[in-house]
Design a protein around this motif. Structure first.
Motif, PDB file in Angstrom:
ATOM      1  N   HIS A   3       1.369   8.713  -2.166  1.00  0.00           N
ATOM      2  CA  HIS A   3       0.323   8.394  -1.173  1.00  0.00           C
ATOM      3  C   HIS A   3       0.992   7.700   0.013  1.00  0.00           C
ATOM      4  CE1 HIS A   3      -3.879   6.480  -0.290  1.00  0.00           C
ATOM      5  NE2 HIS A   3      -3.094   6.287   0.764  1.00  0.00           N
ATOM      6  N   HIS A  13       1.350   7.586   4.587  1.00  0.00           N
ATOM      7  CA  HIS A  13       0.952   8.013   5.936  1.00  0.00           C
ATOM      8  C   HIS A  13       2.236   7.963   6.776  1.00  0.00           C
ATOM      9  CE1 HIS A  13      -3.428   7.138   4.969  1.00  0.00           C
ATOM     10  NE2 HIS A  13      -2.826   6.376   4.079  1.00  0.00           N
ATOM     11  N   LYS A  44       0.077  12.264   4.544  1.00  0.00           N
ATOM     12  CA  LYS A  44      -1.253  12.618   5.025  1.00  0.00           C
ATOM     13  C   LYS A  44      -1.253  12.775   6.537  1.00  0.00           C
ATOM     14  CE  LYS A  44      -2.973   9.602   1.396  1.00  0.00           C
ATOM     15  NZ  LYS A  44      -3.295  10.568   0.369  1.00  0.00           N
ATOM     16  N   HIS A  73      -9.425   8.230  -0.750  1.00  0.00           N
ATOM     17  CA  HIS A  73      -9.309   6.779  -0.563  1.00  0.00           C
ATOM     18  C   HIS A  73     -10.664   6.176  -0.956  1.00  0.00           C
ATOM     19  CE1 HIS A  73      -5.943   7.721   2.177  1.00  0.00           C
ATOM     20  NE2 HIS A  73      -5.671   6.439   2.253  1.00  0.00           N
ATOM     21  N   HIS A  92      -6.424   3.617  -4.238  1.00  0.00           N
ATOM     22  CA  HIS A  92      -6.799   2.225  -3.921  1.00  0.00           C
ATOM     23  C   HIS A  92      -7.518   1.595  -5.120  1.00  0.00           C
ATOM     24  CE1 HIS A  92      -5.410   1.661   0.138  1.00  0.00           C
ATOM     25  NE2 HIS A  92      -5.896   2.847   0.465  1.00  0.00           N
ATOM     26  N   ASP A 105       1.658   3.604  -0.229  1.00  0.00           N
ATOM     27  CA  ASP A 105       0.655   3.737   0.831  1.00  0.00           C
ATOM     28  C   ASP A 105       1.305   3.443   2.177  1.00  0.00           C
ATOM     29  OD1 ASP A 105      -1.745   4.128   2.147  1.00  0.00           O
ATOM     30  OD2 ASP A 105      -2.584   2.168   1.651  1.00  0.00           O
TER      31      ASP A 105
END
Ligand code: NIG
Ligand code: FE
Length: 417
Positions: free
Chosen positions: A76, A78, A145, A246, A269, A321
């Motif tokens: 996960h 970004h 993502k 999420h 999360h 994350d």
């Protein structure tokens, strides 16, 4: 004939598969040798077993007694974005909350503005340098993502960057479409139109690229509702994308229940998941991806109840994350340490969270995440006395070498080749 490579002088081979003849919960083989053929694991065992079957193998990589584990998997992130949100960290240190900053026009929208105005070339360069940071810590598979574009052109620009990374960077990337990260400022008063834009304009274009296996929605107050997520999931199914969501990050929104209803591969999360939500995840077999670094960095008091989830039979993966707002760190080992100290995972469970369970959340467990015959030889060598030491000395990068695509390399030589 496939090229072969012998990884020799392995102090501890951490297979992640406990079995007879191996040590402990992580299935460790001491004083081991591993044979790679092509890009896959052909054989492994103790040195004395190797001596008995020894054959001529041209290439040998002596890891000097290091600890060898499966390549770390960050499920996960970004990773692709422009700009920094260091200013928000400063504001938070003076008492502002993540959500207050977002409401005032900062937060995700601030990164969206930066990413929109950055050229493809610059975005690629920044992202590739960031990918190197992951790689140099032994992370060999990374989910990425979109979601900092929130318009057709910029979402596609992000995907273009991910495609080029996939083609050129040693990390194995998995793309997730996150057009539903937040409703962008220009659609604030017409959110229905934005959801329609995602479903009717973005998703068909994204699907044509054949790049995203997954679709994500940020379900939270200030982002998207459960019903909006249902509509997006319905479209995603039509395009052959599985959901990862999420959910339950800042409050309980019955997100775990929603993930289970939508047969999502993962629910991520979960800081505020309820007992009912946990039960729903167990029933649907949805992997819980916990992101303790995000809770830590935003100063949250509620860590996801990972201990309870594991005890109830939910599979738990641990991920950074990585993103510029809630966790600007690529350090998966430190994240695992936080999962141990704040969520009550054992060190063995934390190891499973960043390897085999992370692979399960990406649907790639049959081909990586453990050291077993036939799987990809994506491996990390830690310069450590044992496999628990890196999490104990969190923050210090002990990844010394990696094996990837049939090639072994010392990481301190990474930029010289
Ligand atoms: O996973 N929760 C939503 N998305 C990110 C934060 C992204 C950002 O703040 O830029 C997260 O925490
Ligand atoms: Fe996230």
């Amino acid at each position: 004939m496939k090229k072969s490579l012998v990884i020799s002088n392995v102090g501890r081979l951490v297979t992640m598969e406990p079995k007879k003849g191996r040590q402990g919960r992580l299935g460790v083989i001491e004083d081991a040798v591993l044979l790679v053929e092509g890009e896959h694991i052909a054989w492994f065992g103790t040195r004395s077993q190797w001596m008995k079957r020894r054959r001529n193998v041209a290439d040998e990589f002596d890891v000097a007694g290091g600890v060898v584990t499966p390549g770390l998997i960050d499920c996960h992130t970004h990773l692709v974005h422009a700009g920094s949100r260091q200013n928000e960290f400063l504001l938070r240190s003076y008492g502002k909350t993540y959500q207050e900053i977002a409401k005032a026009g900062g937060g995700i929208m601030s990164t969206v503005r930066d990413t929109r105005k950055t050229s493809y070339d610059d975005l690629y360069r920044i992202s590739s340098e960031r990918a190197d940071e992951f790689f140099l810590r032994g992370t060999l598979a990374v989910e990425v993502k979109t979601g900092y574009g929130l318009d057709v052109a910029t979402e596609l620009k992000m995907l273009d960057v991910i495609r080029t990374l996939k083609d050129n960077h040693p990390i194995r990337f998995f793309a997730t479409f996150l057009g539903a990260h937040v409703v962008p400022a220009e659609y604030k008063k017409k959110r229905k139109d934005y959801v329609r834009l995602i479903i009717e304009k973005m998703m068909p274009r994204v699907a044509r690229l054949e790049l995203c296996k997954f679709c994500d929605v940020f379900v939270e107050d200030g982002a998207f509702t459960s019903d909006e997520a249902r509509a997006i999931a319905k479209a995603a199914a039509k395009f052959g994308m599985r959901m990862r969501l999420h959910v339950d990050q800042f409050g309980n929104g019955k997100g775990a229940e929603l993930a289970s209803e939508l047969k999502a591969v993962s629910a991520d999360h979960l800081d505020h998941v309820s007992d009912k939500g946990i039960e729903a995840l167990r029933r649907s077999g949805t992997v819980a991806v916990v992101l303790p670094g995000a809770t830590f960095f935003t100063g949250g008091k509620h860590y996801a109840p990972a201990r309870k989830m594991i005890d109830k039979g939910v599979k738990v993966a641990v991920s950074t994350d990585y993103n510029p707002g809630t966790h600007p760190s690529v350090d998966l080992i430190t994240t695992a340490t936080i999962a141990v100290t704040q969520m009550g995972l054992t060190l063995d469970e934390a190891w499973a969270g960043i390897t085999v369970n992370a692979a399960a959340s990406l649907g790639i467990a049959s081909d990586c995440g453990t050291i077993s015959q036939g799987k990809r030889a994506d491996l990390v060598v830690f310069d450590a006395p044992d496999e628990y030491y890196p999490m104990y000395r969190y923050g210090r990068n002990l990844a010394a070498a990696v094996v990837k695509k049939g090639r072994a390399q010392w990481l301190d030589e990474y930029y010289n080749v």
